[in-house]
Design an enzyme around this catalytic site. Sequence first.
Site, PDB file in Angstrom:
ATOM      1  N   THR A  69       0.844  -1.199   0.000  1.00  0.00           N
ATOM      2  CA  THR A  69       0.000   0.000   0.000  1.00  0.00           C
ATOM      3  C   THR A  69       0.880   1.249   0.000  1.00  0.00           C
ATOM      4  OG1 THR A  69      -1.730  -1.200   1.161  1.00  0.00           O
ATOM      5  CG2 THR A  69      -1.855   1.199   1.244  1.00  0.00           C
ATOM      6  N   ASN A 151      -6.172 -10.483  -6.548  1.00  0.00           N
ATOM      7  CA  ASN A 151      -6.114 -11.109  -5.221  1.00  0.00           C
ATOM      8  C   ASN A 151      -7.416 -11.787  -4.809  1.00  0.00           C
ATOM      9  OD1 ASN A 151      -6.580  -8.143  -5.261  1.00  0.00           O
ATOM     10  ND2 ASN A 151      -7.325  -8.541  -3.195  1.00  0.00           N
ATOM     11  N   GLN A 181       0.517 -10.569  -5.866  1.00  0.00           N
ATOM     12  CA  GLN A 181       0.142 -11.994  -5.859  1.00  0.00           C
ATOM     13  C   GLN A 181       0.904 -12.797  -6.922  1.00  0.00           C
ATOM     14  OE1 GLN A 181      -1.689 -13.247  -3.470  1.00  0.00           O
ATOM     15  NE2 GLN A 181      -2.705 -11.463  -2.610  1.00  0.00           N
ATOM     16  N   SER A 201       4.778  -7.291  -1.737  1.00  0.00           N
ATOM     17  CA  SER A 201       4.591  -7.193  -0.293  1.00  0.00           C
ATOM     18  C   SER A 201       5.117  -8.456   0.395  1.00  0.00           C
ATOM     19  CB  SER A 201       3.094  -7.037  -0.012  1.00  0.00           C
ATOM     20  OG  SER A 201       2.857  -7.056   1.372  1.00  0.00           O
ATOM     21  N   GLY A 202       5.887  -8.283   1.472  1.00  0.00           N
ATOM     22  CA  GLY A 202       6.539  -9.407   2.145  1.00  0.00           C
ATOM     23  C   GLY A 202       5.590 -10.478   2.655  1.00  0.00           C
ATOM     24  N   HIS A 203       4.469 -10.049   3.278  1.00  0.00           N
ATOM     25  CA  HIS A 203       3.636 -11.056   3.943  1.00  0.00           C
ATOM     26  C   HIS A 203       2.828 -11.915   2.979  1.00  0.00           C
ATOM     27  CE1 HIS A 203      -0.398  -8.801   4.260  1.00  0.00           C
ATOM     28  NE2 HIS A 203       0.402  -7.900   3.749  1.00  0.00           N
ATOM     29  N   THR A 239      14.435   4.972   9.384  1.00  0.00           N
ATOM     30  CA  THR A 239      15.296   3.787   9.523  1.00  0.00           C
ATOM     31  C   THR A 239      14.622   2.569   8.904  1.00  0.00           C
ATOM     32  OG1 THR A 239      16.159   4.730  11.544  1.00  0.00           O
ATOM     33  CG2 THR A 239      16.557   2.379  11.208  1.00  0.00           C
ATOM     34  N   CYS A 327      -8.867  -7.318   3.084  1.00  0.00           N
ATOM     35  CA  CYS A 327      -8.994  -5.891   3.393  1.00  0.00           C
ATOM     36  C   CYS A 327     -10.435  -5.415   3.290  1.00  0.00           C
ATOM     37  CB  CYS A 327      -8.153  -5.065   2.440  1.00  0.00           C
ATOM     38  SG  CYS A 327      -6.492  -5.644   2.309  1.00  0.00           S
TER      39      CYS A 327
HETATM   40  N1  PLP Z   1      -2.222  -5.507  -3.706  1.00  0.00           N
HETATM   41  C1  PLP Z   1      -2.703  -6.771  -3.643  1.00  0.00           C
HETATM   42  C2  PLP Z   1      -3.015  -7.514  -4.908  1.00  0.00           C
HETATM   43  C3  PLP Z   1      -2.920  -7.377  -2.397  1.00  0.00           C
HETATM   44  O1  PLP Z   1      -3.395  -8.636  -2.340  1.00  0.00           O
HETATM   45  C4  PLP Z   1      -2.622  -6.639  -1.223  1.00  0.00           C
HETATM   46  C5  PLP Z   1      -2.914  -7.201   0.119  1.00  0.00           C
HETATM   47  O2  PLP Z   1      -4.017  -7.579   0.428  1.00  0.00           O
HETATM   48  C6  PLP Z   1      -2.103  -5.342  -1.335  1.00  0.00           C
HETATM   49  C7  PLP Z   1      -1.930  -4.809  -2.604  1.00  0.00           C
HETATM   50  C8  PLP Z   1      -1.752  -4.525  -0.121  1.00  0.00           C
HETATM   51  O3  PLP Z   1      -0.595  -5.074   0.496  1.00  0.00           O
HETATM   52  P1  PLP Z   1      -0.033  -4.553   1.894  1.00  0.00           P
HETATM   53  O4  PLP Z   1      -0.755  -5.324   2.930  1.00  0.00           O
HETATM   54  O5  PLP Z   1       1.436  -4.899   1.868  1.00  0.00           O
HETATM   55  O6  PLP Z   1      -0.230  -3.096   1.965  1.00  0.00           O
END
Ligand code: PLP
Length: 382
Positions: A69, A151, A181, A201-203, A239, A327
């Site tokens: 994001t 996603n 994704q 995105s890492g997670h 940092t 989300c």
């Molecule tokens: N874009 C996609 C396709 C996602 O699946 C997500 C997370 O749900 C995001 C963006 C946002 O990622 P982050 O949680 O790192 O802000």
Amino acid sequence: MNGYFDSAASMPVFPQALLKTLAKMRPGNPSSAHVLGNQARTIINNTRLQIADYVGCDSDQIYFTSGATEAANVLIQGYIAYLMRQSSARNEIIVSAIEHPAVFQTVYAMQNQGFVVRQIPCNKQGEILPESIEQLINARTAMVCVMAVNNETGAIQPVNDIAKLVKKIDSDVLFMCDAVQQFAKLDTKLDLQVIDAFFMSGHKIGADKGVGCFYLNDRFPILPLMHGGTQEQAYRPGTENVFGIALLGEALAENLRGRDSKIRQTRQLARHLIDRLKMLQVNHVRLVPEEKSSPFILSLAFPGVSSSSMMRDLATSGFYISQGSACSSHSMAPSRILSAMSLSDEIITSTIRISFSHSNTQEEVEQLAEQLAACCKLEVEI
Ligand code: PLP
């Protein structure tokens, strides 16, 4: 028993990657001039090199952020601020109708700066078609945003073809891709000859929450959103999250190790789940055909069964899935993505997302199928 089928929301951390990261950690601040500072800086730079090597760019074109994001905001808002400072005549943004809110809402927020937003529609399988973009581009187009994999549905987008077409029409239009994704998981490669910016995105790849990165081609300058130190070439001052960045590198390596067999195994899990549902005579509809879908995301509708009650019932038995994207799953509004696909209300309200990772097994899939069958039976009886 692991009933976690929500890896598109957050993928379980790779235990090996975590152990290796912990072993590397020292207390130094990467901006400190002493040896411990240098060690922290080396960890960051090595991960940057590793990512650059994987995607095929220079390491100074990779910038770390707190996640996708933030990356989307830095890129979109940063580029628009640059254009405005240049008094550019380009004041239109083209965005696909199926973007994640990280992109969609950021693009729409640019209306407050006088920008016009044009949406690219998708077909019933959630795919953006390159030809639908042609008529939207004009001399005022500043940027085009299309994601690599959706996603919610798992639909793979022909981003390289779309970007090629955009560049053929006007090479000065910035093409940005949300690769969250796709990155490290699929065996497709983003074509950086035509894609000017992307982020991850890492997670979503088995690293931690709160870290990610973006790529930006130096042909497109951006203005920083935040002010402070010179970290990340001053585009992301503050940092750096050294632990998160180190884990990101380890998780990338874990994903790439035996990736083809991970893809094959995951695809097999999805097939097995569908076979089981058929065997149990559970009425379901697969929204995106296997050949057009990420193997990690399975979008299924169960006509006549509400997705929210299904999600609730599954959770009480220890199975975790999503209704749409995590989300937006707290919102009662129908999914914007499924609505964009022009699906019937019956399909939209009964669709769930099952997303897989390396940690799921065939046995768990069989138990999930049983639970899904039980939920459908319960709902029909009520
Ligand atoms: N874009 C996609 C396709 C996602 O699946 C997500 C997370 O749900 C995001 C963006 C946002 O990622 P982050 O949680 O790192 O802000």
